[in-house]
Design an enzyme around this catalytic site. Structure first.
Site, PDB file in Angstrom:
ATOM      1  N   SER A   1       0.845  -1.207   0.000  1.00 37.33           N
ATOM      2  CA  SER A   1       0.000   0.000   0.000  1.00 37.33           C
ATOM      3  C   SER A   1       0.869   1.241   0.000  1.00 37.33           C
ATOM      4  O   SER A   1       2.023   1.207   0.467  1.00 37.33           O
ATOM      5  CB  SER A   1      -0.854   0.028   1.271  1.00 37.33           C
ATOM      6  OG  SER A   1      -1.530   1.264   1.397  1.00 37.33           O
TER       7      SER A   1
ATOM      8  N   TYR B   1      -1.724  -0.866  10.659  1.00 41.75           N
ATOM      9  CA  TYR B   1      -1.844  -1.300   9.258  1.00 41.75           C
ATOM     10  C   TYR B   1      -0.632  -0.837   8.444  1.00 41.75           C
ATOM     11  O   TYR B   1      -0.027  -1.614   7.697  1.00 41.75           O
ATOM     12  CB  TYR B   1      -3.141  -0.719   8.680  1.00 41.75           C
ATOM     13  CG  TYR B   1      -3.328  -0.919   7.192  1.00 41.75           C
ATOM     14  CD1 TYR B   1      -3.794  -2.124   6.686  1.00 41.75           C
ATOM     15  CD2 TYR B   1      -3.072   0.111   6.283  1.00 41.75           C
ATOM     16  CE1 TYR B   1      -3.986  -2.308   5.320  1.00 41.75           C
ATOM     17  CE2 TYR B   1      -3.263  -0.053   4.924  1.00 41.75           C
ATOM     18  CZ  TYR B   1      -3.724  -1.271   4.444  1.00 41.75           C
ATOM     19  OH  TYR B   1      -3.914  -1.440   3.089  1.00 41.75           O
TER      20      TYR B   1
END
Ligand code: NAD
Ligand code: MG
Length: 294
Positions: A186, A199
């Site tokens: 990401s 995360y």
């Protein structure tokens, strides 16, 4: 003649309706339903005869990769959580409509035994395994670091990081020379948000795993790469991934001023899996609507 589109206007660009679901979320209940290439992706047989396993293949980015692979001629196994069966059945019918084999392997990647067996089950059902896409992920926002429970921390690291290591270890029994591993990381692994601390840590861990593995597996002729998406319209975002108040303008601060649709990532998963990507390894491709990943 091929169509020339302004990328700002090519897909949904209005405000999203506020919407919330329980993790992991069902794509079919989203408004608008994400575009995973069911109609919009066109294949050119670039993966004819290949055999792929895609985790999180029921929805979002994994579904776009699974559908593109089938349209390029691959047989595809997908993993997802049992609660996502309805999304997975839709993917099965798109894959089978291409005349390709679809294998549904539901189960929880927090379970080490299940996760290790998943790789062998996929290879058995597909009669081999050339392409492994480790795409499943968990993202739960917390505005205050004190609200990250140990349970959330363990789940996020187990699904996003540990499962990648377990699956890689098992996949080496099957991946042939020319095999390809793709990990969905990401932009958060490069530019972490304040509300996604746990995360974002997992996404930088994936970055370094991609580089270590590419370096270790080069001599076997196996390539390992990553995709780093920016804001993409998927169930993860409306199932605890973002605060509900962020949903209406989700993606609008990117240079292209809209969220991405999963199908816009599909070609990159195809390139990285296919023989055309033969000199690409240890790389991470940003698909972010224009936000830098460095
Ligand atoms: P998604 O919700 O469609 O996909 C995530 C999938 O992860 C789910 O469908 C589910 O099947 C799987 N999953 C979650 N917990 C699991 C568990 N315990 N066991 C097995 N499977 C489990 O959302 P997505 O956005 O397409 O997510 C795919 C990947 O993309 C994730 O790794 C995510 O971190 C990454 N990503 C997404 C965005 C975005 O904006 N949507 C941005 C950057 C990175
Ligand atoms: Mg899903």
């Amino acid at each position: 003649m091929t169509e020339l589109n302004n990328p700002k206007h090519k897909y949904y660009e209005d405000k999203f309706e506020k919407q919330e679901q329980q993790y992991p979320g069902i794509q079919n209940k989203m408004e608008p339903v994400p575009d995973c290439g069911e109609e919009s992706y066109k294949g050119y047989n670039r993966l004819e005869g290949r055999k792929a396993l895609v985790t999180g293949g029921d929805s979002g980015i994994g579904r776009a990769a699974a559908i593109a692979y089938a349209k390029e001629g691959a047989d595809v196994a997908i993993n997802y959580l049992p609660d996502e069966e309805s999304d997975a059945e839709e993917v099965r019918s798109v894959i089978e409509a291409q005349g390709r084999k679809a294998v549904l392997l539901p189960g929880d990647l927090r379970d080490e035994n299940f996760t290790r067996n998943l790789v062998h089950d996929a290879a058995k059902a597909l009669d081999g395994l050339d392409i492994l896409v480790m795409n499943a992920g968990m993202q739960q926002y917390q505005k205050d670091v004190r609200d990250i429970t140990t349970e959330q921390l363990k789940d996020t690291f187990t699904i996003n990081v540990f499962s990648n290591v377990w699956m890689m270890q098992e996949a080496l029994d099957h991946l042939p020379e020319g095999g390809s591993v793709i990990i969905t990381t990401s932009i958060q692994g490069f530019s972490p948000s304040d509300i996604l601390a746990d995360y974002a840590m997992t996404k930088s861990a994936q970055r370094s795993f991609i580089i270590s593995m590419a370096s270790q597996l080069g001599e076997k002729g196996i390539r390992v790469n990553g995709v780093a998406p920016g804001p993409v319209w998927t169930p993860l975002q409306i199932s605890g991934g973002q605060p509900p108040e962020n949903i209406p303008e989700f993606g609008q601060t990117t240079p292209l001023e809209r969220a991405g649709q999963p199908v816009e990532l599909a070609d990159t998963y195809v390139l990285l899996a296919s023989d055309s990507g033969s000199y690409i390894t240890g790389q991470i491709y940003g698909i972010t609507g224009g936000m830098p990943i460095n």
